[in-house]
Write a protein that holds these residues in place. Structure first.
Motif, mmCIF file in Angstrom:
data_model
loop_
_atom_site.group_PDB
_atom_site.id
_atom_site.type_symbol
_atom_site.label_atom_id
_atom_site.label_comp_id
_atom_site.label_asym_id
_atom_site.label_seq_id
_atom_site.Cartn_x
_atom_site.Cartn_y
_atom_site.Cartn_z
ATOM 1 N N TYR A 124 0.766 -1.210 0.129
ATOM 2 C CA TYR A 124 -0.019 -0.028 0.005
ATOM 3 C C TYR A 124 1.010 1.334 0.061
ATOM 4 O O TYR A 124 0.727 2.147 -0.574
ATOM 5 C CB TYR A 124 -1.011 -0.070 1.289
ATOM 6 C CG TYR A 124 -2.210 -0.851 1.076
ATOM 7 C CD1 TYR A 124 -2.691 -1.473 -0.044
ATOM 8 C CD2 TYR A 124 -2.662 -1.489 2.290
ATOM 9 C CE1 TYR A 124 -3.847 -2.467 -0.122
ATOM 10 C CE2 TYR A 124 -3.564 -2.621 2.179
ATOM 11 C CZ TYR A 124 -4.183 -2.958 0.930
ATOM 12 O OH TYR A 124 -5.231 -3.679 0.868
ATOM 13 N N LEU A 125 1.902 1.316 0.998
ATOM 14 C CA LEU A 125 2.880 2.339 0.792
ATOM 15 C C LEU A 125 3.507 2.771 -0.566
ATOM 16 O O LEU A 125 3.658 3.789 -1.222
ATOM 17 C CB LEU A 125 3.836 2.176 2.107
ATOM 18 C CG LEU A 125 3.360 2.421 3.535
ATOM 19 C CD1 LEU A 125 4.420 1.799 4.474
ATOM 20 C CD2 LEU A 125 2.944 3.546 3.599
ATOM 21 N N ASP A 126 3.969 1.587 -1.142
ATOM 22 C CA ASP A 126 4.708 1.688 -2.515
ATOM 23 C C ASP A 126 3.606 2.173 -3.630
ATOM 24 O O ASP A 126 3.945 2.935 -4.406
ATOM 25 C CB ASP A 126 5.094 0.339 -2.887
ATOM 26 C CG ASP A 126 6.341 -0.099 -2.048
ATOM 27 O OD1 ASP A 126 7.108 0.588 -1.455
ATOM 28 O OD2 ASP A 126 6.494 -1.522 -2.130
ATOM 29 N N VAL A 127 2.488 1.815 -3.436
ATOM 30 C CA VAL A 127 1.247 2.299 -4.456
ATOM 31 C C VAL A 127 1.292 3.825 -4.029
ATOM 32 O O VAL A 127 1.079 4.284 -5.218
ATOM 33 C CB VAL A 127 0.111 1.391 -4.167
ATOM 34 C CG1 VAL A 127 -0.947 2.184 -5.020
ATOM 35 C CG2 VAL A 127 0.311 -0.050 -4.572
ATOM 36 N N LYS A 128 0.964 3.997 -3.015
ATOM 37 C CA LYS A 128 0.849 5.517 -2.628
ATOM 38 C C LYS A 128 2.048 6.430 -3.092
ATOM 39 O O LYS A 128 1.773 7.407 -3.792
ATOM 40 C CB LYS A 128 0.706 5.995 -1.018
ATOM 41 C CG LYS A 128 -0.591 5.454 -0.782
ATOM 42 C CD LYS A 128 -0.816 5.942 1.090
ATOM 43 C CE LYS A 128 -1.956 5.708 1.493
ATOM 44 N NZ LYS A 128 -2.158 6.134 2.888
ATOM 45 N N LYS A 129 3.220 6.026 -3.064
ATOM 46 C CA LYS A 129 4.395 6.537 -3.653
ATOM 47 C C LYS A 129 4.363 6.672 -5.158
ATOM 48 O O LYS A 129 4.628 7.728 -5.837
ATOM 49 C CB LYS A 129 5.777 5.872 -3.334
ATOM 50 C CG LYS A 129 6.091 6.159 -1.828
ATOM 51 C CD LYS A 129 7.375 5.245 -1.364
ATOM 52 C CE LYS A 129 7.746 5.187 -0.105
ATOM 53 N NZ LYS A 129 8.796 4.132 0.349
ATOM 54 N N ARG A 139 -3.355 11.166 -11.981
ATOM 55 C CA ARG A 139 -3.631 10.782 -10.558
ATOM 56 C C ARG A 139 -4.935 11.190 -10.025
ATOM 57 O O ARG A 139 -5.604 10.647 -9.485
ATOM 58 C CB ARG A 139 -2.652 11.690 -9.747
ATOM 59 C CG ARG A 139 -2.616 11.531 -8.220
ATOM 60 C CD ARG A 139 -1.317 12.109 -7.533
ATOM 61 N NE ARG A 139 -1.613 13.809 -7.526
ATOM 62 C CZ ARG A 139 -0.586 14.436 -8.280
ATOM 63 N NH1 ARG A 139 0.529 13.763 -8.255
ATOM 64 N NH2 ARG A 139 -0.574 15.679 -8.384
ATOM 65 N N GLU A 140 -5.171 12.453 -10.567
ATOM 66 C CA GLU A 140 -6.646 12.723 -10.267
ATOM 67 C C GLU A 140 -7.708 11.850 -10.768
ATOM 68 O O GLU A 140 -8.839 11.343 -9.981
ATOM 69 C CB GLU A 140 -6.989 14.210 -11.137
ATOM 70 C CG GLU A 140 -8.396 14.425 -10.961
ATOM 71 C CD GLU A 140 -8.684 15.934 -11.771
ATOM 72 O OE1 GLU A 140 -9.341 16.813 -11.212
ATOM 73 O OE2 GLU A 140 -8.221 15.924 -12.973
ATOM 74 N N MET A 177 2.463 3.499 -13.629
ATOM 75 C CA MET A 177 2.522 2.834 -12.332
ATOM 76 C C MET A 177 3.305 1.626 -12.577
ATOM 77 O O MET A 177 4.160 1.304 -11.732
ATOM 78 C CB MET A 177 1.295 2.559 -11.434
ATOM 79 C CG MET A 177 0.867 3.853 -11.132
ATOM 80 S SD MET A 177 -0.825 3.809 -10.236
ATOM 81 C CE MET A 177 -0.091 2.869 -8.623
ATOM 82 N N ARG A 178 3.008 0.658 -13.565
ATOM 83 C CA ARG A 178 3.633 -0.670 -13.855
ATOM 84 C C ARG A 178 5.034 -0.427 -14.202
ATOM 85 O O ARG A 178 5.809 -0.892 -13.628
ATOM 86 C CB ARG A 178 2.766 -1.153 -14.806
ATOM 87 C CG ARG A 178 1.612 -1.798 -14.392
ATOM 88 C CD ARG A 178 0.919 -2.660 -15.455
ATOM 89 N NE ARG A 178 -0.174 -3.260 -15.000
ATOM 90 C CZ ARG A 178 -1.201 -3.603 -16.013
ATOM 91 N NH1 ARG A 178 -1.204 -3.465 -17.296
ATOM 92 N NH2 ARG A 178 -2.409 -4.136 -15.340
ATOM 93 N N HIS A 185 12.177 -1.846 -9.480
ATOM 94 C CA HIS A 185 12.186 -3.268 -8.787
ATOM 95 C C HIS A 185 10.813 -3.171 -7.564
ATOM 96 O O HIS A 185 11.311 -3.749 -6.469
ATOM 97 C CB HIS A 185 13.353 -3.853 -8.475
ATOM 98 C CG HIS A 185 14.299 -3.510 -9.642
ATOM 99 N ND1 HIS A 185 14.289 -4.418 -10.647
ATOM 100 C CD2 HIS A 185 15.355 -2.884 -9.563
ATOM 101 C CE1 HIS A 185 15.401 -4.013 -11.548
ATOM 102 N NE2 HIS A 185 16.022 -2.946 -10.994
ATOM 103 N N ILE A 186 9.924 -2.763 -7.822
ATOM 104 C CA ILE A 186 9.026 -2.855 -6.690
ATOM 105 C C ILE A 186 8.121 -3.911 -6.948
ATOM 106 O O ILE A 186 7.339 -4.144 -8.123
ATOM 107 C CB ILE A 186 8.229 -1.331 -6.474
ATOM 108 C CG1 ILE A 186 9.190 -0.233 -6.242
ATOM 109 C CG2 ILE A 186 6.930 -1.425 -5.469
ATOM 110 C CD1 ILE A 186 8.454 1.075 -6.309
ATOM 111 N N GLU A 187 7.812 -4.893 -6.135
ATOM 112 C CA GLU A 187 6.654 -5.832 -6.188
ATOM 113 C C GLU A 187 5.697 -5.395 -5.674
ATOM 114 O O GLU A 187 5.346 -4.985 -4.458
ATOM 115 C CB GLU A 187 7.121 -7.090 -5.389
ATOM 116 C CG GLU A 187 6.468 -8.353 -5.345
ATOM 117 C CD GLU A 187 6.323 -8.847 -6.935
ATOM 118 O OE1 GLU A 187 5.217 -9.300 -7.304
ATOM 119 O OE2 GLU A 187 7.290 -8.857 -7.490
#
Length: 191
Positions: A124-129, A139-140, A177-178, A185-187
């Motif tokens: 969740y934190l990674d997605v927010k970043k 983003r909107e 985002m992908r 290298h974010i899972e």
């Protein structure tokens, strides 16, 4: 203009051509879906998913011109309705006889442990970043759709753009985002 000419224009980047197609078939496809599902919210979801599929298919060059554009869109909507009914049926029927694993003693169905909670929190934190690094317009739309649970029609009305533009911004937000996740290298999964 014919449907096929508009599809070709849209495939080459003319977004207003898609707006013409959307206006041409919006009422009939929406009515068709509602006639079958009899639920306004579900109708909106399936309608949006239908046109998102249409956009993706055309943009990926997978649409074959056979002179039956309306029938093709209706078939997409119909298949999504069937998929929805199948999913509902599967979600509402659980039988311990149909699976090899004992549903009453399956760890995957138990409450999550501390490690799982930590992994989920990190995702969740990674997605927010990642969301923070999206262009403002993407983003909107993403925040309105996923955090405020707004339909693409509502998003289009609020932002003053066409549904097609709102759908496109959502698509690019997800693609961006992908890409950012891969580059860093974010899972982004819990498993």
């Amino acid at each position: 203009m014919t449907d096929e000419a508009l599809v070709e224009l849209y495939a080459y980047g003319n977004n207003s051509a898609f707006d013409v197609l959307l206006n041409r078939y919006e009422k009939s496809i929406h009515s068709y879906i509602f006639y079958i599902v009899r639920n306004q919210d579900l109708t909106e979801d399936i309608f949006q998913e239908t046109f998102l599929k249409v956009i993706m298919t055309i943009k990926q060059g997978r649409y074959t011109d056979n002179g039956k554009f309306k029938a093709w869109i209706t078939r997409i909507a119909h298949n999504l309705i069937i998929d929805n009914f199948r999913q509902e049926r599967n979600e509402n029927s659980i039988s311990n006889d149909e699976v090899e694993v004992d549903l009453l003693n399956d760890m995957r169905l138990c409450e999550s442990n501390i490690e799982d909670n930590m992994v989920q929190e990190q995702v969740y934190l990674d997605v927010k970043k990642l969301v923070k690094h999206l262009p403002d317009n993407q983003r909107e739309v993403l925040e309105m759709r996923y955090y405020q649970d707004m339909s693409f029609k509502e998003i289009a009305d609020v932002t003053g753009v066409s549904i097609n533009t709102a759908l496109g911004r959502m698509r690019y937000a997800i693609l961006n985002m992908r890409r950012m996740a891969e580059e860093h290298h974010i899972e982004l999964s819990f498993a």
